[in-house]
Design a protein around this motif. Sequence first.
Motif, short mmCIF file in Angstrom:
data_model
loop_
_atom_site.label_atom_id
_atom_site.label_comp_id
_atom_site.label_asym_id
_atom_site.label_seq_id
_atom_site.Cartn_x
_atom_site.Cartn_y
_atom_site.Cartn_z
N GLU A 119 63.24 68.02 -25.27
CA GLU A 119 63.30 67.29 -26.14
C GLU A 119 63.01 67.33 -27.33
O GLU A 119 63.64 67.24 -28.03
N LEU A 120 61.26 67.60 -27.08
CA LEU A 120 61.34 67.39 -28.29
C LEU A 120 60.90 68.57 -28.94
O LEU A 120 60.99 68.10 -29.97
N GLN A 121 61.08 69.86 -28.76
CA GLN A 121 61.29 70.30 -29.39
C GLN A 121 63.21 70.42 -30.54
O GLN A 121 63.27 70.88 -31.86
N ASP A 122 63.78 69.80 -28.98
CA ASP A 122 65.46 69.86 -29.90
C ASP A 122 65.43 68.41 -30.88
O ASP A 122 66.17 68.59 -32.23
N CYS A 123 64.66 67.54 -30.71
CA CYS A 123 64.43 66.87 -31.94
C CYS A 123 64.00 67.31 -32.77
O CYS A 123 64.18 67.04 -33.66
N LEU A 124 63.09 67.47 -32.70
CA LEU A 124 62.18 68.09 -33.96
C LEU A 124 62.70 69.28 -34.85
O LEU A 124 63.48 68.88 -36.27
N GLU A 125 63.79 70.16 -34.12
CA GLU A 125 64.31 71.17 -35.00
C GLU A 125 66.01 70.69 -35.53
O GLU A 125 66.66 70.60 -35.98
N THR A 126 66.99 69.37 -34.41
CA THR A 126 67.40 68.66 -35.05
C THR A 126 67.90 68.20 -36.27
O THR A 126 68.45 68.22 -37.56
N TRP A 127 66.66 67.41 -36.45
CA TRP A 127 66.35 66.85 -37.24
C TRP A 127 65.58 67.32 -38.60
O TRP A 127 66.12 66.65 -39.76
N ALA A 128 65.03 68.19 -38.54
CA ALA A 128 65.08 69.31 -39.16
C ALA A 128 66.21 69.73 -40.50
O ALA A 128 66.14 69.88 -41.09
N ASP A 129 67.13 70.57 -39.25
CA ASP A 129 67.98 71.02 -40.13
C ASP A 129 69.26 69.84 -40.46
O ASP A 129 69.89 70.08 -41.44
N HIS A 130 69.02 68.15 -39.56
CA HIS A 130 69.56 67.29 -40.60
C HIS A 130 69.48 66.94 -42.04
O HIS A 130 69.96 66.38 -43.20
N LEU A 131 68.11 66.97 -42.14
CA LEU A 131 67.27 66.82 -42.89
C LEU A 131 67.26 68.16 -44.03
O LEU A 131 66.91 67.96 -45.42
N ASN A 132 67.93 69.08 -43.58
CA ASN A 132 67.38 70.24 -44.52
C ASN A 132 66.45 70.48 -45.39
O ASN A 132 65.69 70.98 -45.90
N TYR A 133 65.27 70.62 -43.67
CA TYR A 133 63.77 70.60 -43.50
C TYR A 133 63.62 71.93 -42.82
O TYR A 133 64.28 72.68 -42.21
N SER A 134 62.68 72.81 -43.94
CA SER A 134 62.73 74.08 -43.36
C SER A 134 62.20 73.75 -41.81
O SER A 134 61.68 72.61 -40.97
N TYR A 135 62.66 74.92 -40.52
CA TYR A 135 61.75 74.62 -39.18
C TYR A 135 61.98 76.23 -38.44
O TYR A 135 62.97 77.19 -38.69
N PRO A 136 60.85 76.34 -38.08
CA PRO A 136 59.73 76.31 -37.62
C PRO A 136 58.79 75.16 -39.23
O PRO A 136 58.81 76.56 -40.01
N ASN A 137 57.86 74.38 -38.62
CA ASN A 137 57.23 73.68 -39.83
C ASN A 137 55.98 73.30 -39.40
O ASN A 137 56.07 73.23 -38.07
N ALA A 138 54.62 73.33 -40.82
CA ALA A 138 53.53 72.55 -39.64
C ALA A 138 53.40 71.39 -39.18
O ALA A 138 53.10 71.36 -37.86
N LEU A 139 54.51 70.30 -39.07
CA LEU A 139 54.44 69.05 -38.62
C LEU A 139 54.56 69.46 -37.73
O LEU A 139 54.31 69.17 -36.60
#
Length: 175
Positions: free
Chosen positions: A96-116
Amino acid sequence: MAPRAHMSSGRLSQGLLLLWVLLGTGLCHTDAVTTSFGQDAGTSPPTAISNGTAQPMERNYTYITRKCWDYFVDLMRNVTTAELCEWKVISRPYSELQDCLETWADHLNYSYPNALAEQYIFQSHHLYFQNCTLEHPVYFDPPEDVLLAMIIAPICLIPFLVTLVIWRSKDGKAQ
Protein backbone atom coordinates in the motif's frame (compact mmCIF):
# COMPACT_ATOMS: atom_id res chain seq x y z
CA MET A 1 9.59 4.88 -18.56
CA ALA A 2 7.02 2.41 -19.86
CA PRO A 3 3.38 3.51 -19.96
CA ARG A 4 1.40 2.19 -17.08
CA ALA A 5 -2.18 1.01 -17.18
CA HIS A 6 -4.30 2.82 -14.63
CA MET A 7 -6.87 0.84 -12.73
CA SER A 8 -9.99 2.65 -11.66
CA SER A 9 -10.98 2.49 -8.04
CA GLY A 10 -13.19 4.42 -5.72
CA ARG A 11 -10.27 5.14 -3.40
CA LEU A 12 -8.28 6.70 -6.22
CA SER A 13 -11.10 8.99 -7.33
CA GLN A 14 -11.76 9.96 -3.70
CA GLY A 15 -8.07 10.77 -3.35
CA LEU A 16 -8.14 12.95 -6.47
CA LEU A 17 -11.20 14.73 -5.12
CA LEU A 18 -9.43 15.27 -1.79
CA LEU A 19 -6.39 16.66 -3.60
CA TRP A 20 -8.57 19.00 -5.65
CA VAL A 21 -10.31 20.28 -2.52
CA LEU A 22 -7.00 20.78 -0.69
CA LEU A 23 -5.46 22.59 -3.63
CA GLY A 24 -8.50 24.79 -3.95
CA THR A 25 -8.44 25.76 -0.28
CA GLY A 26 -4.67 26.26 -0.18
CA LEU A 27 -4.10 23.72 2.59
CA CYS A 28 -1.34 21.89 0.83
CA HIS A 29 1.03 24.73 0.19
CA THR A 30 4.32 24.00 1.92
CA ASP A 31 7.75 25.10 0.74
CA ALA A 32 9.45 21.73 1.00
CA VAL A 33 11.98 20.36 -1.42
CA THR A 34 14.48 18.23 0.41
CA THR A 35 13.89 15.89 3.29
CA SER A 36 15.95 14.42 6.07
CA PHE A 37 15.57 12.03 8.97
CA GLY A 38 16.09 12.94 12.59
CA GLN A 39 17.99 10.77 15.04
CA ASP A 40 14.89 9.55 16.79
CA ALA A 41 12.41 9.76 13.94
CA GLY A 42 10.04 7.23 15.49
CA THR A 43 7.09 6.85 13.19
CA SER A 44 7.25 10.40 11.93
CA PRO A 45 7.76 10.84 8.20
CA PRO A 46 10.84 12.45 6.74
CA THR A 47 10.86 16.07 7.88
CA ALA A 48 10.71 18.77 5.25
CA ILE A 49 13.43 21.37 4.99
CA SER A 50 12.44 24.52 3.16
CA ASN A 51 14.62 26.27 0.62
CA GLY A 52 11.89 28.38 -1.00
CA THR A 53 12.31 27.01 -4.53
CA ALA A 54 9.76 24.18 -4.50
CA GLN A 55 7.44 23.78 -7.45
CA PRO A 56 3.70 23.29 -6.80
CA MET A 57 3.97 19.69 -8.05
CA GLU A 58 6.71 18.94 -5.53
CA ARG A 59 4.74 20.56 -2.72
CA ASN A 60 1.66 18.54 -3.59
CA TYR A 61 3.66 15.32 -3.79
CA THR A 62 5.36 16.09 -0.46
CA TYR A 63 1.97 16.60 1.19
CA ILE A 64 0.47 13.46 -0.34
CA THR A 65 3.47 11.28 0.52
CA ARG A 66 3.05 12.31 4.14
CA LYS A 67 -0.55 11.05 3.96
CA CYS A 68 0.71 7.80 2.41
CA TRP A 69 3.18 7.46 5.29
CA ASP A 70 0.51 8.17 7.91
CA TYR A 71 -1.73 5.49 6.37
CA PHE A 72 1.19 3.00 6.37
CA VAL A 73 1.96 3.72 10.05
CA ASP A 74 -1.73 3.25 10.86
CA LEU A 75 -1.76 -0.13 9.09
CA MET A 76 1.45 -1.19 10.85
CA ARG A 77 -0.11 -0.51 14.27
CA ASN A 78 -2.16 -3.69 13.71
CA VAL A 79 0.98 -5.80 13.22
CA THR A 80 2.51 -7.37 16.31
CA THR A 81 6.27 -7.46 16.86
CA ALA A 82 6.32 -11.22 16.26
CA GLU A 83 4.64 -10.74 12.88
CA LEU A 84 6.92 -7.98 11.57
CA CYS A 85 9.04 -10.37 9.52
CA GLU A 86 6.18 -12.43 8.08
CA TRP A 87 5.63 -11.39 4.47
CA LYS A 88 2.02 -12.63 4.50
CA VAL A 89 1.27 -10.11 7.26
CA ILE A 90 3.30 -7.09 6.18
CA SER A 91 2.90 -7.39 2.41
CA ARG A 92 -0.38 -5.46 2.38
CA PRO A 93 0.81 -2.38 4.34
CA TYR A 94 4.16 -2.35 2.52
CA SER A 95 2.53 -2.71 -0.89
CA GLU A 96 0.00 0.00 0.00
CA LEU A 97 2.82 2.41 0.85
CA GLN A 98 4.72 1.65 -2.34
CA ASP A 99 1.57 1.81 -4.47
CA CYS A 100 0.46 5.09 -2.89
CA LEU A 101 3.85 6.72 -3.51
CA GLU A 102 4.01 5.46 -7.09
CA THR A 103 0.39 6.17 -8.02
CA TRP A 104 0.48 9.74 -6.79
CA ALA A 105 3.79 10.36 -8.52
CA ASP A 106 2.17 9.16 -11.75
CA HIS A 107 -0.93 11.31 -11.26
CA LEU A 108 1.14 14.40 -10.55
CA ASN A 109 3.56 13.64 -13.42
CA TYR A 110 6.35 13.47 -10.88
CA SER A 111 9.22 11.07 -11.51
CA TYR A 112 9.18 7.73 -9.72
CA PRO A 113 11.28 6.44 -8.06
CA ASN A 114 12.33 9.70 -6.48
CA ALA A 115 14.35 10.76 -3.45
CA LEU A 116 11.34 11.40 -1.21
CA ALA A 117 9.70 8.05 -1.99
CA GLU A 118 13.01 6.27 -1.41
CA GLN A 119 13.37 7.94 1.97
CA TYR A 120 9.92 6.71 3.02
CA ILE A 121 10.78 3.17 1.89
CA PHE A 122 14.15 3.29 3.68
CA GLN A 123 12.52 4.63 6.84
CA SER A 124 9.94 1.83 6.78
CA HIS A 125 12.76 -0.71 6.60
CA HIS A 126 14.70 1.03 9.35
CA LEU A 127 11.74 1.28 11.72
CA TYR A 128 9.94 -1.99 11.14
CA PHE A 129 12.09 -4.55 9.31
CA GLN A 130 15.69 -4.05 10.41
CA ASN A 131 15.67 -7.09 12.72
CA CYS A 132 14.32 -9.49 10.12
CA THR A 133 16.75 -12.23 9.19
CA LEU A 134 16.40 -14.94 6.61
CA GLU A 135 15.64 -18.43 7.85
CA HIS A 136 17.86 -19.93 5.17
CA PRO A 137 21.17 -18.25 4.42
CA VAL A 138 21.55 -16.75 0.97
CA TYR A 139 24.49 -18.17 -0.92
CA PHE A 140 26.50 -15.87 -3.13
CA ASP A 141 28.94 -16.65 -5.92
CA PRO A 142 32.55 -16.82 -4.76
CA PRO A 143 34.93 -14.03 -5.75
CA GLU A 144 36.06 -14.12 -9.37
CA ASP A 145 39.59 -15.32 -8.63
CA VAL A 146 38.31 -18.29 -6.61
CA LEU A 147 35.67 -19.06 -9.24
CA LEU A 148 38.27 -18.92 -12.00
CA ALA A 149 40.57 -21.32 -10.09
CA MET A 150 37.66 -23.72 -9.54
CA ILE A 151 36.91 -23.74 -13.27
CA ILE A 152 40.48 -23.91 -14.60
CA ALA A 153 41.79 -26.59 -12.22
CA PRO A 154 39.62 -29.44 -13.58
CA ILE A 155 40.17 -28.29 -17.16
CA CYS A 156 43.96 -28.47 -16.69
CA LEU A 157 43.76 -31.82 -14.90
CA ILE A 158 41.84 -33.55 -17.71
CA PRO A 159 44.68 -33.52 -20.32
CA PHE A 160 47.17 -34.58 -17.61
CA LEU A 161 45.00 -37.53 -16.54
CA VAL A 162 44.35 -38.59 -20.15
CA THR A 163 48.12 -38.50 -20.86
CA LEU A 164 48.80 -40.51 -17.69
CA VAL A 165 46.25 -43.19 -18.63
CA ILE A 166 47.61 -43.53 -22.18
CA TRP A 167 51.21 -43.66 -20.97
CA ARG A 168 50.43 -46.30 -18.33
CA SER A 169 48.44 -48.43 -20.78
CA LYS A 170 51.39 -48.62 -23.25
CA ASP A 171 53.91 -49.77 -20.62
CA GLY A 172 51.67 -52.25 -18.89
CA LYS A 173 51.34 -55.89 -19.84
CA ALA A 174 48.02 -57.24 -21.05
CA GLN A 175 46.22 -58.79 -18.17
